[in-house]
Scaffold this motif. Structure first.
Motif, PDB file in Angstrom:
ATOM      1  N   ASP A  78       0.824  -1.210   0.000  1.00 22.19           N
ATOM      2  CA  ASP A  78       0.000   0.000   0.000  1.00 22.19           C
ATOM      3  C   ASP A  78       0.858   1.260   0.000  1.00 22.19           C
ATOM      4  N   GLU A  79       1.975   1.204   0.729  1.00 22.71           N
ATOM      5  CA  GLU A  79       2.861   2.362   0.771  1.00 22.71           C
ATOM      6  C   GLU A  79       3.497   2.602  -0.593  1.00 22.71           C
ATOM      7  N   LEU A  80       3.880   1.517  -1.266  1.00 18.71           N
ATOM      8  CA  LEU A  80       4.479   1.650  -2.598  1.00 18.71           C
ATOM      9  C   LEU A  80       3.472   2.215  -3.592  1.00 18.71           C
ATOM     10  N   LEU A  81       2.253   1.690  -3.555  1.00 21.54           N
ATOM     11  CA  LEU A  81       1.238   2.172  -4.487  1.00 21.54           C
ATOM     12  C   LEU A  81       0.848   3.612  -4.172  1.00 21.54           C
ATOM     13  N   GLY A  82       0.845   3.960  -2.902  1.00 18.60           N
ATOM     14  CA  GLY A  82       0.565   5.340  -2.535  1.00 18.60           C
ATOM     15  C   GLY A  82       1.632   6.280  -3.059  1.00 18.60           C
ATOM     16  N   GLU A  83       2.890   5.824  -3.021  1.00 17.38           N
ATOM     17  CA  GLU A  83       3.994   6.633  -3.526  1.00 17.38           C
ATOM     18  C   GLU A  83       3.905   6.786  -5.041  1.00 17.38           C
ATOM     19  N   LEU A  84       3.548   5.692  -5.726  1.00 22.18           N
ATOM     20  CA  LEU A  84       3.388   5.754  -7.177  1.00 22.18           C
ATOM     21  C   LEU A  84       2.227   6.679  -7.548  1.00 22.18           C
ATOM     22  N   GLU A  85       1.131   6.578  -6.810  1.00 18.50           N
ATOM     23  CA  GLU A  85      -0.023   7.451  -7.044  1.00 18.50           C
ATOM     24  C   GLU A  85       0.371   8.917  -6.885  1.00 18.50           C
ATOM     25  N   TYR A  86       1.132   9.201  -5.848  1.00 21.82           N
ATOM     26  CA  TYR A  86       1.571  10.577  -5.588  1.00 21.82           C
ATOM     27  C   TYR A  86       2.419  11.099  -6.746  1.00 21.82           C
ATOM     28  N   ASP A  87       3.364  10.276  -7.203  1.00 22.78           N
ATOM     29  CA  ASP A  87       4.259  10.706  -8.282  1.00 22.78           C
ATOM     30  C   ASP A  87       3.529  10.830  -9.616  1.00 22.78           C
ATOM     31  N   LEU A  88       2.588   9.929  -9.876  1.00 18.20           N
ATOM     32  CA  LEU A  88       1.883   9.942 -11.155  1.00 18.20           C
ATOM     33  C   LEU A  88       1.060  11.214 -11.330  1.00 18.20           C
ATOM     34  N   PHE A  89       0.474  11.707 -10.237  1.00 16.22           N
ATOM     35  CA  PHE A  89      -0.410  12.867 -10.343  1.00 16.22           C
ATOM     36  C   PHE A  89       0.240  14.168  -9.863  1.00 16.22           C
ATOM     37  N   LYS A  90       1.502  14.105  -9.502  1.00 14.52           N
ATOM     38  CA  LYS A  90       2.201  15.288  -9.017  1.00 14.52           C
ATOM     39  C   LYS A  90       2.318  16.325 -10.131  1.00 14.52           C
ATOM     40  N   LEU A  91       2.026  17.579  -9.805  1.00 13.38           N
ATOM     41  CA  LEU A  91       2.029  18.645 -10.809  1.00 13.38           C
ATOM     42  C   LEU A  91       3.338  19.420 -10.860  1.00 13.38           C
ATOM     43  N   GLN A  92       4.092  19.464  -9.754  1.00 11.14           N
ATOM     44  CA  GLN A  92       5.372  20.171  -9.777  1.00 11.14           C
ATOM     45  C   GLN A  92       6.388  19.343 -10.564  1.00 11.14           C
ATOM     46  N   GLN A  93       7.008  19.958 -11.556  1.00 11.32           N
ATOM     47  CA  GLN A  93       7.927  19.235 -12.426  1.00 11.32           C
ATOM     48  C   GLN A  93       9.345  19.791 -12.296  1.00 11.32           C
ATOM     49  N   PRO A  94      10.362  18.931 -12.414  1.00 13.73           N
ATOM     50  CA  PRO A  94      11.744  19.381 -12.197  1.00 13.73           C
ATOM     51  C   PRO A  94      12.331  20.183 -13.343  1.00 13.73           C
ATOM     52  N   HIS A  95      11.872  19.960 -14.557  1.00 19.88           N
ATOM     53  CA  HIS A  95      12.521  20.606 -15.695  1.00 19.88           C
ATOM     54  C   HIS A  95      11.533  21.392 -16.554  1.00 19.88           C
ATOM     55  N   ASP A  96      10.484  20.725 -17.001  1.00 15.76           N
ATOM     56  CA  ASP A  96       9.550  21.387 -17.907  1.00 15.76           C
ATOM     57  C   ASP A  96       8.589  22.279 -17.138  1.00 15.76           C
ATOM     58  N   THR A  97       7.938  23.162 -17.855  1.00 15.00           N
ATOM     59  CA  THR A  97       6.969  24.052 -17.215  1.00 15.00           C
ATOM     60  C   THR A  97       5.609  23.387 -17.066  1.00 15.00           C
ATOM     61  N   ASP A  98       5.418  22.245 -17.703  1.00 13.50           N
ATOM     62  CA  ASP A  98       4.158  21.537 -17.539  1.00 13.50           C
ATOM     63  C   ASP A  98       4.419  20.035 -17.494  1.00 13.50           C
ATOM     64  N   VAL A  99       3.388  19.294 -17.151  1.00 15.68           N
ATOM     65  CA  VAL A  99       3.497  17.840 -17.099  1.00 15.68           C
ATOM     66  C   VAL A  99       3.654  17.316 -18.523  1.00 15.68           C
ATOM     67  N   SER A 100       4.544  16.354 -18.716  1.00 13.26           N
ATOM     68  CA  SER A 100       4.742  15.814 -20.060  1.00 13.26           C
ATOM     69  C   SER A 100       3.442  15.205 -20.570  1.00 13.26           C
ATOM     70  N   GLU A 101       3.243  15.261 -21.875  1.00 11.67           N
ATOM     71  CA  GLU A 101       2.005  14.748 -22.450  1.00 11.67           C
ATOM     72  C   GLU A 101       1.860  13.251 -22.206  1.00 11.67           C
ATOM     73  N   GLU A 102       2.968  12.521 -22.245  1.00 13.22           N
ATOM     74  CA  GLU A 102       2.903  11.082 -22.013  1.00 13.22           C
ATOM     75  C   GLU A 102       2.431  10.781 -20.591  1.00 13.22           C
TER      76      GLU A 102
END
Length: 659
Positions: A78-102
């Protein structure tokens, strides 16, 4: 450059041809750290992701930013899936100004997969999970905002108030209110501000608005409306008065009780000697004004022990006192038949309010001069029960009559120094009809047309409800119900939370603001209100005739009865120890309140709860506690759903042995 910082830059071009290079680093206040993680207790949505997704999505959402990391090494999926869920929907991006289309398309695909999976077995809540509104998709490409009063167009024209007014007329007719609304506003000659029509021709006509939340918003507004009405605040119909509070007669004369002119300055009042005032009022009405007390301006709220949790929240937000709070603070002795003061009004086995207890509790405060603010349930509780408002009124109206709360006089001096009088009831009745106020009128119509196989009793709840003529007094002209709220996303099936609040024109709250900015009185709860909600409500009602809605009501009623019957058959096997022989105690606690869409039974295991999106509630009884759940037989529930659930409940291990 420090750890976690990026060497990416943004080139900003000025209008004068120069440019500026901006370094995008976490040290500069930009949220550029891509690997920040939530704590281990961060929510993980059941069924949204599976363990296989960790590897399948690794090219888009790298697992913990570690090449070759495998989830099998972690003992907490559950902790792993929660972490994946968090990363998948996270809006802050390290490089681009928006979430990649993929990544964006992957997140949307996961969401669609989840929603369709949920829709397949959705049984546990009071919402229609399969609404059909895709034909209104073009409405999503425009901001629609019904700011301000529904009956004043205002200056913000990207709106659907014309649809909203039609929806309100529909419910006014359904709830037997006087309609259409007697419009109380008009535009000034200079079109700069909205003015009041001081005396509407029909003050008993309805007023209301379409909600941007659900019945919670309507009940919050109803409690606010009732609080101000009972405490002597100036209402909209008293609009020729300045300030926010009516004058009352006191033993030492009259006073303003903090009345202001709306500009932060005290208003000088023409005070009238108490004897002179009483003489005038007696001449006008033949009754003697009671000397007001603090109690007469303090509404006391009564609601049942199974009321929706939002009612308790409304008490806190609005600072309305409940009978338990006041009784315990002032050390009132418990009423007859009670060992101590209950926290809320007791309810019957089926979840409806115990009207005899309500009457006893109300009289304890009525005899002390407190006005009563009463919130009834109409299908909006865990058990889906319907309070018998008419039966309660038969007991309450004589109490109000005995203690001079049937009609109360509030007095004030007008701008000419003349004494004026306003009469109001010393009670306010609000009906929280989140589900039932939409469903029950059509079930009643179906019953009247012989569409039901058995006779049923449907409690009255609407604006037509009046008191009865008794041996000692005729209450047949007393209007019982002051306000009603219904949800539009429950039995009706709108795709967004919405609903309707309704009262009468003469009961409208005086708005705190009259903003010229939107060119309409601020008479509703929210400033901005969803124009989409009114469009959805109008669309649904325009596509469903009364006949179609009667058929829908009969379908839901029969499906609830069928499920209850099948669960009772299952329960017979359990009680005979032929099924789930180790279950303790050997019962499923099956219960269905009269004509309710909710069927209550013992809470099954976690897997079944999640599969059918069931909710849970614990009921405490002498010597035991019962962990329960329910199914709501909404429009989308079919016999296939029922049989699938019964099959799963019949399997070994369907119930935890000691719950």
């Amino acid at each position: 450059m420090g750890k976690g910082q990026s060497n990416e830059t943004l080139t900003h071009h000025h209008d004068n041809g120069t440019s500026l290079e901006v370094a995008l680093t976490s040290g500069s206040g930009f949220p550029t750290d891509p690997w920040k993680k939530p704590g281990s207790n961060y929510p993980c949505t059941p069924g949204l992701l599976a363990m296989d997704d960790v590897q399948r999505f690794s090219h888009v959402v790298p697992f913990r930013n570690q090449a070759g990391a495998t989830p099998s090494a972690d003992p907490r999926p559950d902790e792993l899936l929660g972490e994946l869920e968090y990363d998948l929907f996270k809006l802050q991006q390290p490089h681009d100004t928006d979430v990649s289309e993929e990544k964006r398309q992957l997140a949307l695909s996961v969401t669609r997969r989840f929603i369709y999976r949920v829709k397949d077995n959705f049984l546990g809540f009071q919402t229609v999970i399969t609404p059909s509104y895709s034909h209104l998709a073009d409405f999503l490409d425009c901001h629609l905002n019904n700011a301000g009063d529904p009956f004043a167009t205002g200056s913000y024209l990207s709106q659907t108030k014309f649809m909203e007014r039609a929806v309100l007329d529909y419910f006014a007719s359904l709830w037997k209110a006087e309609w259409p609304h007697e419009v109380r506003t008009q535009e000034a000659d200079d079109s700069s501000i909205t003015k009041l029509v001081e005396t509407p021709e029909n003050p008993s006509s309805y007023w209301g608005f379409v909600l941007s939340m659900g019945s919670t918003e309507g009940t919050l507004y109803g409690m606010w409306n009732g609080r101000d009405y009972l405490s002597g605040k100036i209402m909209l119909i008293d609009g020729h008065l300045a300030g926010d509070c009516l004058l009352e007669c006191h033993d030492n004369g009259c006073h303003t009780n903090g009345r202001s002119n709306g500009q932060g300055k005290a208003v000088e009042s023409n005070l009238v000697n108490v004897d002179q005032e009483r003489a005038i009022v007696e001449k006008l009405s033949g009754t003697v004004l009671r000397s007001p007390t603090k109690e007469s301006r303090t509404p006391i709220c009564f609601y049942s022990s199974v009321s929706h949790y939002s009612v308790r929240k409304a008490m806190v937000i609005l600072k309305i006192k409940t009978f338990h709070q006041v009784a315990t603070k002032l050390n009132f002795p418990p009423p007859k038949g009670f060992d101590s003061w209950p926290t809320e009004v007791p309810s019957n086995e089926d979840g409806s309010v115990h009207v005899q207890s309500l009457a006893i509790l109300v009289e304890e405060f009525a005899q002390r001069g407190y006005p009563a603010l009463i919130c009834f349930n109409y299908g909006s509780t865990f058990k889906g029960a319907y309070d018998d408002v008419g039966k309660a009124a038969d007991l309450l109206l004589p109490i109000f009559h005995r203690h001079n709360l049937l009609n109360r006089s509030f007095s004030y001096t007008d701008e000419k120094g003349e004494l004026r009088r306003v009469q109001r009831h010393g009670f306010w009745v609000h009906v929280d009809g989140a589900v039932g106020a939409a469903y029950m009128p059509f079930l009643k119509m179906a019953h009247m047309h012989g569409m039901l196989e058995q006779d049923i009793s449907i409690p009255e709840f609407d604006f037509a409800l009046r008191g009865k003529k008794t041996e000692h007094y005729d209450y047949s002209d007393v209007e019982v119900v002051n306000s009603i709220a219904v949800s539009g996303h429950k039995w009706i099936g709108c795709p967004v939370p919405t609903g309707v609040y309704m009262t009468k024109t003469k009961n409208q709250i005086m708005p705190l603001e009259k903003p010229s900015y939107i060119h309409t009185l601020d008479t509703t709860l929210a400033g901005s209100r969803s124009g989409l909600a009114s469009a959805f409500m109008w669309d649904y009602l325009s596509r469903h005739s009364f006949n179609a809605l009667m058929e829908k009501a009969v379908h839901c009623h029969k499906m609830a009865a069928t499920l209850a019957e099948k669960l009772r058959t299952l329960n017979d096997l359990v009680e005979r120890r032929e099924l789930h022989p180790n279950l303790s105690p050997p019962t499923l606690w099956v219960c269905r309140s009269p004509v309710s869409l909710a069927v209550i039974f013992r809470r099954p295991n976690k897997a079944i709860m999640q599969k059918y999106i069931l909710c849970g509630e614990e009921e405490f009884r002498p010597g035991e506690s019962r962990k329960l759940t329910h199914v709501y037989a909404m429009e989308h529930v079919t016999l296939e759903h029922v049989d699938r659930l019964i099959h799963d409940l019949s399997q070994d291990g369907a119930f935890d042995l000691h719950e």
